[in-house]
Scaffold this motif. Structure first.
Motif, short mmCIF file in Angstrom:
data_model
loop_
_atom_site.label_atom_id
_atom_site.label_comp_id
_atom_site.label_asym_id
_atom_site.label_seq_id
_atom_site.Cartn_x
_atom_site.Cartn_y
_atom_site.Cartn_z
N TYR A 33 0.83 -1.21 0.00
CA TYR A 33 0.00 0.00 0.00
C TYR A 33 0.86 1.26 0.00
CZ TYR A 33 -4.13 -2.84 1.07
OH TYR A 33 -5.16 -3.75 1.02
N ASP A 34 2.04 1.18 -0.57
CA ASP A 34 3.02 2.25 -0.55
C ASP A 34 2.43 3.61 -0.92
OD1 ASP A 34 5.61 3.48 -0.41
OD2 ASP A 34 5.68 3.37 -2.60
N ARG A 35 1.67 3.67 -1.95
CA ARG A 35 1.12 4.95 -2.41
C ARG A 35 -0.36 5.09 -2.08
NH1 ARG A 35 4.91 7.75 -5.19
NH2 ARG A 35 6.58 6.51 -6.09
N ALA A 36 -0.84 4.28 -1.16
CA ALA A 36 -2.26 4.31 -0.81
C ALA A 36 -2.45 4.15 0.70
CB ALA A 36 -3.00 3.22 -1.57
N PRO A 37 -1.95 5.09 1.50
CA PRO A 37 -2.04 4.95 2.95
C PRO A 37 -3.48 4.93 3.48
CG PRO A 37 -1.27 7.13 2.38
CD PRO A 37 -1.27 6.32 1.10
N VAL A 38 -4.37 5.64 2.82
CA VAL A 38 -5.77 5.63 3.26
C VAL A 38 -6.38 4.25 3.02
CG1 VAL A 38 -8.07 6.63 2.89
CG2 VAL A 38 -6.04 8.12 2.97
N LEU A 40 -4.75 1.46 3.03
CA LEU A 40 -4.17 0.60 4.06
C LEU A 40 -4.93 0.77 5.37
CD1 LEU A 40 -2.07 -1.32 5.27
CD2 LEU A 40 -0.56 0.65 5.54
N ALA A 41 -5.20 2.00 5.76
CA ALA A 41 -5.92 2.26 7.00
C ALA A 41 -7.33 1.67 6.95
CB ALA A 41 -5.97 3.76 7.28
N LEU A 42 -8.00 1.79 5.82
CA LEU A 42 -9.35 1.23 5.68
C LEU A 42 -9.32 -0.29 5.77
CD1 LEU A 42 -10.79 3.54 2.89
CD2 LEU A 42 -11.49 3.45 5.30
N TYR A 43 -8.35 -0.92 5.12
CA TYR A 43 -8.22 -2.37 5.18
C TYR A 43 -7.98 -2.82 6.62
CZ TYR A 43 -5.96 -6.91 5.01
OH TYR A 43 -5.63 -8.23 5.25
N LEU A 44 -7.05 -2.15 7.30
CA LEU A 44 -6.74 -2.54 8.67
C LEU A 44 -7.89 -2.23 9.63
CD1 LEU A 44 -3.01 -1.52 8.73
CD2 LEU A 44 -3.93 -3.84 8.85
N ALA A 45 -8.63 -1.18 9.38
CA ALA A 45 -9.80 -0.87 10.21
C ALA A 45 -10.84 -1.98 10.09
CB ALA A 45 -10.40 0.47 9.83
N ALA A 46 -11.03 -2.49 8.88
CA ALA A 46 -11.96 -3.61 8.69
C ALA A 46 -11.47 -4.86 9.42
CB ALA A 46 -12.14 -3.89 7.20
N GLN A 47 -10.16 -5.08 9.40
CA GLN A 47 -9.60 -6.22 10.12
C GLN A 47 -9.76 -6.03 11.63
OE1 GLN A 47 -8.50 -9.00 8.36
NE2 GLN A 47 -9.40 -7.72 6.77
N LEU A 48 -9.61 -4.80 12.09
CA LEU A 48 -9.79 -4.48 13.51
C LEU A 48 -11.21 -4.80 13.96
CD1 LEU A 48 -9.13 -3.16 16.26
CD2 LEU A 48 -9.56 -0.96 15.17
N VAL A 49 -12.18 -4.39 13.18
CA VAL A 49 -13.58 -4.67 13.53
C VAL A 49 -13.80 -6.17 13.62
CG1 VAL A 49 -15.96 -4.51 12.68
CG2 VAL A 49 -14.47 -2.50 12.62
N ASP A 50 -13.27 -6.91 12.67
CA ASP A 50 -13.38 -8.37 12.65
C ASP A 50 -12.71 -8.97 13.89
OD1 ASP A 50 -14.57 -10.35 11.15
OD2 ASP A 50 -12.80 -10.72 9.90
N ARG A 66 -2.37 -2.21 17.72
CA ARG A 66 -1.95 -3.40 16.97
C ARG A 66 -2.36 -3.33 15.50
NH1 ARG A 66 -3.86 -9.41 18.91
NH2 ARG A 66 -3.55 -10.47 16.94
N PHE A 67 -3.57 -2.86 15.23
CA PHE A 67 -4.06 -2.85 13.86
C PHE A 67 -3.85 -1.52 13.14
CE2 PHE A 67 -6.03 -6.59 15.51
CZ PHE A 67 -6.13 -7.44 14.43
N LEU A 68 -3.90 -0.42 13.85
CA LEU A 68 -3.83 0.89 13.17
C LEU A 68 -2.72 1.80 13.65
CD1 LEU A 68 -7.64 1.67 13.07
CD2 LEU A 68 -6.16 1.24 11.11
N GLY A 69 -2.38 1.74 14.91
CA GLY A 69 -1.43 2.69 15.49
C GLY A 69 -0.07 2.69 14.83
N TRP A 70 0.38 1.57 14.36
CA TRP A 70 1.72 1.46 13.75
C TRP A 70 1.78 2.08 12.36
CZ3 TRP A 70 2.13 -1.15 9.17
CH2 TRP A 70 1.07 -1.98 8.82
N THR A 71 0.65 2.41 11.76
CA THR A 71 0.65 2.92 10.39
C THR A 71 1.03 4.39 10.30
OG1 THR A 71 -1.71 3.49 10.44
CG2 THR A 71 -1.11 1.27 9.68
#
Length: 72
Positions: A33-38, A40-50, A66-71
């Motif tokens: 997701y090098d050029r698509a940080p948003v 990446l955040a959306l993908y990880l947010a969905a994983q977080l909810v799961d 764990r899911f979002l803070g490191w981004t």
């Protein structure tokens, strides 16, 4: 193809048995997701909810980092 995918419902890494996303998967996701940080955040947010549905015993702050803070 990565071997560092989540093993549910414990959300451990299939490649190294650490917490998913592990350090290796984080590096892979950053590259993917090098050029698509948003995206990446959306993908990880969905994983977080799961994950939050499976890991009810884990504090929300820990899951957030764990899911979002490191981004950042």
């Amino acid at each position: 193809m990565t071997t560092h995918h989540p093993i549910k419902p414990l959300w451990t890494c299939g490649g190294c048995a650490g917490e998913w996303p592990c350090q290796t998967r984080r590096r892979e996701l950053r590259a993917e997701y090098d050029r698509a940080p948003v995206s990446l955040a959306l993908y990880l947010a969905a994983q977080l909810v799961d994950a939050a549905q499976d890991l009810t015993h884990v504090p929300a702050a820990h899951l957030h980092y764990r899911f979002l803070g490191w981004t950042r």
